[in-house]
Enzyme design. Sequence first.
Site, mmCIF file in Angstrom:
data_model
loop_
_atom_site.group_PDB
_atom_site.id
_atom_site.type_symbol
_atom_site.label_atom_id
_atom_site.label_comp_id
_atom_site.label_asym_id
_atom_site.label_seq_id
_atom_site.Cartn_x
_atom_site.Cartn_y
_atom_site.Cartn_z
ATOM 1 N N GLU A 159 3.693 -3.544 -9.491
ATOM 2 C CA GLU A 159 3.810 -3.648 -8.039
ATOM 3 C C GLU A 159 2.930 -2.590 -7.373
ATOM 4 O O GLU A 159 3.018 -1.398 -7.686
ATOM 5 C CB GLU A 159 5.275 -3.437 -7.632
ATOM 6 C CG GLU A 159 5.510 -3.597 -6.147
ATOM 7 C CD GLU A 159 6.871 -3.067 -5.739
ATOM 8 O OE1 GLU A 159 7.109 -2.982 -4.517
ATOM 9 O OE2 GLU A 159 7.672 -2.723 -6.620
ATOM 10 N N LEU B 35 7.626 -8.211 -6.843
ATOM 11 C CA LEU B 35 8.560 -7.106 -6.992
ATOM 12 C C LEU B 35 9.698 -7.526 -7.924
ATOM 13 O O LEU B 35 10.742 -7.991 -7.486
ATOM 14 C CB LEU B 35 9.108 -6.705 -5.613
ATOM 15 C CG LEU B 35 9.780 -5.341 -5.465
ATOM 16 C CD1 LEU B 35 9.858 -4.965 -3.988
ATOM 17 C CD2 LEU B 35 11.166 -5.292 -6.074
ATOM 18 N N GLU C 79 10.829 -6.077 -11.878
ATOM 19 C CA GLU C 79 10.471 -5.321 -13.071
ATOM 20 C C GLU C 79 10.573 -6.157 -14.347
ATOM 21 O O GLU C 79 9.793 -5.975 -15.287
ATOM 22 C CB GLU C 79 11.343 -4.070 -13.177
ATOM 23 C CG GLU C 79 10.955 -2.949 -12.222
ATOM 24 C CD GLU C 79 11.374 -3.226 -10.769
ATOM 25 O OE1 GLU C 79 10.761 -2.659 -9.855
ATOM 26 O OE2 GLU C 79 12.313 -4.032 -10.582
ATOM 27 N N GLN D 216 7.211 1.511 -11.063
ATOM 28 C CA GLN D 216 6.941 2.485 -10.005
ATOM 29 C C GLN D 216 7.744 3.766 -10.136
ATOM 30 O O GLN D 216 7.234 4.855 -9.906
ATOM 31 C CB GLN D 216 7.231 1.854 -8.634
ATOM 32 C CG GLN D 216 6.032 1.198 -8.028
ATOM 33 C CD GLN D 216 6.282 0.741 -6.603
ATOM 34 O OE1 GLN D 216 7.339 0.960 -6.025
ATOM 35 N NE2 GLN D 216 5.295 0.080 -6.032
ATOM 36 N N PHE D 217 9.005 3.637 -10.450
ATOM 37 C CA PHE D 217 9.876 4.795 -10.604
ATOM 38 C C PHE D 217 10.760 4.583 -11.825
ATOM 39 O O PHE D 217 11.178 3.462 -12.117
ATOM 40 C CB PHE D 217 10.749 5.013 -9.363
ATOM 41 C CG PHE D 217 9.982 5.411 -8.137
ATOM 42 C CD1 PHE D 217 9.599 6.728 -7.935
ATOM 43 C CD2 PHE D 217 9.638 4.467 -7.177
ATOM 44 C CE1 PHE D 217 8.885 7.096 -6.804
ATOM 45 C CE2 PHE D 217 8.924 4.825 -6.050
ATOM 46 C CZ PHE D 217 8.545 6.147 -5.862
ATOM 47 N N TYR E 182 13.751 2.377 -11.646
ATOM 48 C CA TYR E 182 13.548 0.933 -11.550
ATOM 49 C C TYR E 182 13.524 0.268 -12.926
ATOM 50 O O TYR E 182 13.707 -0.942 -13.040
ATOM 51 C CB TYR E 182 12.238 0.619 -10.823
ATOM 52 C CG TYR E 182 12.182 1.057 -9.380
ATOM 53 C CD1 TYR E 182 13.263 1.677 -8.753
ATOM 54 C CD2 TYR E 182 11.025 0.872 -8.638
ATOM 55 C CE1 TYR E 182 13.190 2.073 -7.433
ATOM 56 C CE2 TYR E 182 10.951 1.266 -7.314
ATOM 57 C CZ TYR E 182 12.028 1.881 -6.705
ATOM 58 O OH TYR E 182 11.961 2.274 -5.403
ATOM 59 N N HIS F 224 14.394 7.635 -6.900
ATOM 60 C CA HIS F 224 13.061 8.216 -7.008
ATOM 61 C C HIS F 224 13.051 9.514 -7.798
ATOM 62 O O HIS F 224 12.054 9.855 -8.424
ATOM 63 C CB HIS F 224 12.483 8.453 -5.610
ATOM 64 C CG HIS F 224 12.421 7.215 -4.781
ATOM 65 N ND1 HIS F 224 13.340 6.912 -3.803
ATOM 66 C CD2 HIS F 224 11.574 6.165 -4.818
ATOM 67 C CE1 HIS F 224 13.055 5.732 -3.257
ATOM 68 N NE2 HIS F 224 11.992 5.261 -3.866
#
Length: 730
Positions: A419, A448, A450, A472-473, A476, A521
């Site tokens: 993403e 979007l 995972e 991304q994190f 996730y 995050h």
Amino acid sequence: MDRAQIVHENFLTRVAKRDFPDGVAPRPGLTNPDAVSLYRSQVLSRALDRTSRAMQKAGQGFYTIGSSGHEGMAAVAHALRPTDIAFLHYRDAAFQIARAEQVPGQQIAWDMLLSFACSKEDPTSGGRHKVLGSKALMIPPQTSTIASHLPKAVGAAYSLGAARRHDPEHRELPEDGIAICSFGDASANHSTAQGAINTAGWTSVQSTPLPLLFVCEDNGIGISVKTPKGWIQASMEHRPGIKYFQANGLDIYETYAVAREASEYVRTRRKPAFLHLKTVRLYGHAGADVPTTYLSKAEVEADENNDPLLHSVRLLDQAGALSPEQALKIYEDTCARTDRVAAQAAKRPHLANAAEVMASLIPPKRVCKPTNGPSPEARAKAFGGDMRAMDDPQPMSRLINWALTDLMLEHPEIVCMGEDVGRKGGVYGVTQKLQQRFGPDRVIDTLLDEQSILGLAIGMGHNGFIPIPEIQFLAYLHNAEDQIRGEAATLPFFSNGQFTNPMVLRIAGLGYQKGFGGHFHNDNSLAVLRDIPGVVIACPSTGADAARMLRECVRLAREEQRVVVFLEPIALYPMRDLHEAQDGGWMTTYPSADRRIELGEVGVHADGNDLAIVTYGNGHYLSKQALPELEAAGIKARIIDLRWLAPLPVDALRAAIKPCAHVLIVDECRRTGSQSEALMTFFTEENPSTPIARVVAEDSFIATGPAYAAPLPSKDGIVAAALKLTGGRV
């Protein structure tokens, strides 16, 4: 009397009496010899189901989830090519048997019975599980998966189009092939299935080639929970970008005709299709399951009356292909032969020890063409003005970007996906300019989801690509972790190393981000990854190390076919200074392209013998900050940067701490489930007399705002722990 025996005796009695269930006449398309061959495949599938139960009762077999009622999948196999990669539902023995008829030299009954017996001579799993699968038949093994194989089927289908544009060195699948995945009606409701189907449609409406055939085997029930009538058709018939087909899976003539139409649509249009196959489930879910405990006797008997083998005998008779007497003879002979073969398979050797079980956890190495790195001209074109900055110290994020660029120049089979990785260049700019340099085919902006990102990577790995997906994190990953645990990491194990899906999974994670909180995050837990056998986990702490380690990770994936997780500490992406503002103490220059940090190689910084600080990631940064205070207190320390978190680099650690009197572990992950637990155990077992302590994060989530670092290790905490451990003082 159990239901399997009832179904068996009903078949014998009703065929002898020519007492068949009602149905339509045979549809054109199947030749008589082919129809008889499909019937033989169906009968062998049924015989294997019965034999598996007998083997279990005798203590000779270990798996009884059967395919009875789903034998129509033989006709689906016949409608496809044996080179079309097939990710199968666990009730698809008939598919595998029918496909074996398309490939010379197969001994499918013997092979499957070896699997039932968990013999180490099982040609697919080597005795590790009863699986459907075969390298010769291009069927990657699946266990009792609940739709977790659908995302990688989407990835494999995508790879077929991608390989036409960028042919990978180790391509496995033909250019005109398609992918197929099959699953049950209950599994269709799983979020993994829905995500994969949605991804296929999302991709298709953008006119991206995706030759994938979904096959939903609708028997109306999931173990004991019924599927609402009409649910599959209502929910799937009008999905954007996916053409819907429906067939009666009890009728091999109709199933073949519709499956042929659906597969030709997929093959010629390069678009996904959904084949809704109506089936029945006989015997219950598995050997121990008694269907009459949750279904009425009338419902159970109604399904048994619709036995697909009875329908096949009727249809073959009507087509003039086989008389009921001949069909009955085939059935009886097949059952007898299966029992004889099973008696021999049960005597074959089993896995004897842990080493034999674990032998296929690590995939085999493969021969790769030598590469000399990208040419100066290619680098100059790709990097442009960045070339002038390469001799200057840079933060980690920029060096990772340059390393990715060099690697993609050197290895055209590398594909990045995730993403926002393309046009935006990632949340933190790590993949900036990559899509401009290599195009949207090789730097893919995904939807979007995972699960779909990882499924795309796994599927592309099946076809010779080296995927570098990005999550991304770290938090996730939990939406999709089973794609690594249940699919990517287990594939070599369950296929005896015959199938692999190498990748380098980039994840931005860990703590210390100012202004971010919660577990979305600032996530400092790696436990979900650390206990997956066979997975390599890398975590750099400096930009130069990140570049050199990333090169080794790609080598591990390309040459050793490993699944590698490359964990990038977000807080260190932009880090420039170490002790004072603008000192530039944490920036490094870009290492030459031939330099790597090998798997298991730790970093040793300073040479003190009083204290070894064992750490990684942000802990390395904080420990470096603590060194001047420790030196002022008279403590001569060294910092050992783990770099590789799984498998732990025990040999290098042993050598690195040997001269040191004390060991302090600095672990930014939580007290419970962190690397520090394994390290404490290792050091204590190695040398119980060495004083050891740890500085770890609290068992807490991370707050937003000024308290973001409160539960995490700090420079002051490291100094205090070191002083206490060594008896030193300021």
